[in-house]
Design a protein around this motif. Structure first.
Motif, PDB file in Angstrom:
ATOM      1  N   PRO A  44       0.808  -1.231   0.000  1.00 14.69           N
ATOM      2  CA  PRO A  44       0.000   0.000   0.000  1.00 14.69           C
ATOM      3  C   PRO A  44       0.837   1.275   0.000  1.00 14.69           C
ATOM      4  O   PRO A  44       0.432   2.293  -0.574  1.00 14.69           O
ATOM      5  N   ILE A  45       2.003   1.223   0.621  1.00 18.34           N
ATOM      6  CA  ILE A  45       2.856   2.405   0.713  1.00 18.34           C
ATOM      7  C   ILE A  45       3.344   2.836  -0.669  1.00 18.34           C
ATOM      8  O   ILE A  45       3.586   4.020  -0.920  1.00 18.34           O
ATOM      9  N   ARG A  46       3.460   1.869  -1.577  1.00 24.63           N
ATOM     10  CA  ARG A  46       4.005   2.164  -2.914  1.00 24.63           C
ATOM     11  C   ARG A  46       2.919   2.441  -3.937  1.00 24.63           C
ATOM     12  O   ARG A  46       3.191   2.564  -5.126  1.00 24.63           O
ATOM     13  N   LEU A  47       1.658   2.523  -3.479  1.00 25.43           N
ATOM     14  CA  LEU A  47       0.546   2.815  -4.373  1.00 25.43           C
ATOM     15  C   LEU A  47       0.008   4.224  -4.125  1.00 25.43           C
ATOM     16  O   LEU A  47      -0.025   4.680  -2.984  1.00 25.43           O
ATOM     17  N   PRO A  48      -0.424   4.909  -5.171  1.00 27.15           N
ATOM     18  CA  PRO A  48      -0.930   6.286  -4.985  1.00 27.15           C
ATOM     19  C   PRO A  48      -2.212   6.336  -4.156  1.00 27.15           C
ATOM     20  O   PRO A  48      -2.496   7.342  -3.514  1.00 27.15           O
ATOM     21  N   ASN A  49      -2.988   5.247  -4.149  1.00 26.23           N
ATOM     22  CA  ASN A  49      -4.254   5.255  -3.410  1.00 26.23           C
ATOM     23  C   ASN A  49      -4.230   4.365  -2.166  1.00 26.23           C
ATOM     24  O   ASN A  49      -5.260   4.152  -1.524  1.00 26.23           O
ATOM     25  N   SER A  50      -3.047   3.838  -1.823  1.00 28.30           N
ATOM     26  CA  SER A  50      -2.848   3.040  -0.605  1.00 28.30           C
ATOM     27  C   SER A  50      -3.820   1.862  -0.469  1.00 28.30           C
ATOM     28  O   SER A  50      -4.273   1.542   0.625  1.00 28.30           O
ATOM     29  N   SER A  52      -4.965  -2.097  -0.343  1.00 30.54           N
ATOM     30  CA  SER A  52      -4.335  -3.308   0.186  1.00 30.54           C
ATOM     31  C   SER A  52      -5.079  -4.534  -0.312  1.00 30.54           C
ATOM     32  O   SER A  52      -6.104  -4.433  -1.005  1.00 30.54           O
ATOM     33  N   LEU A  53      -4.591  -5.721   0.080  1.00 30.56           N
ATOM     34  CA  LEU A  53      -5.279  -6.948  -0.297  1.00 30.56           C
ATOM     35  C   LEU A  53      -6.649  -7.043   0.375  1.00 30.56           C
ATOM     36  O   LEU A  53      -7.558  -7.689  -0.148  1.00 30.56           O
ATOM     37  N   VAL A  54      -6.804  -6.413   1.514  1.00 28.71           N
ATOM     38  CA  VAL A  54      -8.122  -6.371   2.163  1.00 28.71           C
ATOM     39  C   VAL A  54      -9.101  -5.602   1.280  1.00 28.71           C
ATOM     40  O   VAL A  54     -10.267  -5.986   1.136  1.00 28.71           O
ATOM     41  N   ASP A  55      -8.633  -4.524   0.666  1.00 33.13           N
ATOM     42  CA  ASP A  55      -9.478  -3.773  -0.269  1.00 33.13           C
ATOM     43  C   ASP A  55      -9.855  -4.636  -1.472  1.00 33.13           C
ATOM     44  O   ASP A  55     -10.966  -4.533  -1.998  1.00 33.13           O
TER      45      ASP A  55
END
Length: 253
Positions: A44-50, A52-55
């Protein structure tokens, strides 16, 4: 198609369709390709929208529109992922293992996915469970269907510790699952019937693998190996998994 439909309000276009491929399709923007930070892993830290796999699990919920109904059983439901045929890493005493798991207190459901298994039905089944157990293999990707907080037990055959960690431990923790693993010992591996006890295959899999991890060496552990689990030893491990699954059931239903 169900999953793609959850991404956008636009109709999904299959370019292999003759009519679709002959028409020019115009969009204001497009995302091409996939983002991955490891096998079945995103950071998530490396994604612009944070995200995760939970999302991603929540997206699957939206795609399959699955609501949990009240389970008739008062026992934690455990999905036993079954490998079958001449594929390697089969649980040779699966019947006895199922009986033991039921004795521990689980409601056990055998899950044998195939190329024709409905993803929607698989999602509904696995989401309704409180845990999943299976030998290291591609079918454990169904961990994405588990609810965060439920239990995943990965049975790790001889010589596959490092790949088990990379492929499923990291994603399981990214999914916020209660992850544990049961490491098969030499006596539980069918390789004892093919190699002498002093062979590096059994004595030191890391040394046998060395720096040259090729298909031949890989297939020794992935294709040639089945497992016959020590029922009593595995029971001790699953007693702990049961307590975690029962706690999850009591809280989340």
């Amino acid at each position: 198609m169900d999953v793609l439909g959850a991404f956008t309000k636009h109709k999904t276009i299959l370019l292999e369709n003759e009519n679709a491929s002959s028409i020019t399709h115009c969009f204001t923007s497009a995302f091409v390709g996939l983002i991955s930070h490891g096998p079945m892993l995103i950071d998530p830290i490396r994604l612009p929208n944070s995200k995760s796999l939970v999302d991603f699990h929540n997206l699957l919920d939206k795609a399959y529109n699955t609501n949990l109904s009240t389970l008739e059983s008062q026992k934690p439901r455990l999905i036993l992922v079954s490998r079958y045929g001449n594929v390697g890493r089969v649980i040779l005493n699966e019947k006895h293992i199922k009986e033991m798991l039921e004795d521990v207190g689980f409601e056990v459901i055998i899950f044998r996915p195939s190329k024709t298994t409905s993803l929607k039905e698989a999602y509904k089944l696995i989401k309704s469970s409180h845990g999943m157990v299976g030998v290291h293999g591609a079918a454990l990707t169904h961990l994405l269907f588990l609810r965060p907080g439920s239990v995943l037990v990965q049975i790790v055959p001889l010589g596959l510790g490092w790949v088990a960690k990379t492929c499923f431990e990291y994603p399981a923790k990214g999914m916020e699952l209660e992850y544990t693993e049961y490491r098969v010992n030499v006596g539980e591996s069918s390789l004892v019937e093919k190699y002498s006890k002093d062979d590096l295959v059994l004595k030191d899999p890391i040394a046998y693998r060395g720096v040259d991890w090729n298909a031949t060496k890989m297939n020794v552990y992935l294709k040639e190996q089945d497992v016959r689990l020590d029922v009593n030893r595995f029971r001790e491990h699953m007693n702990k998994a049961y307590e975690k699954a029962k706690t999850f059931m009591d809280i989340d239903g």
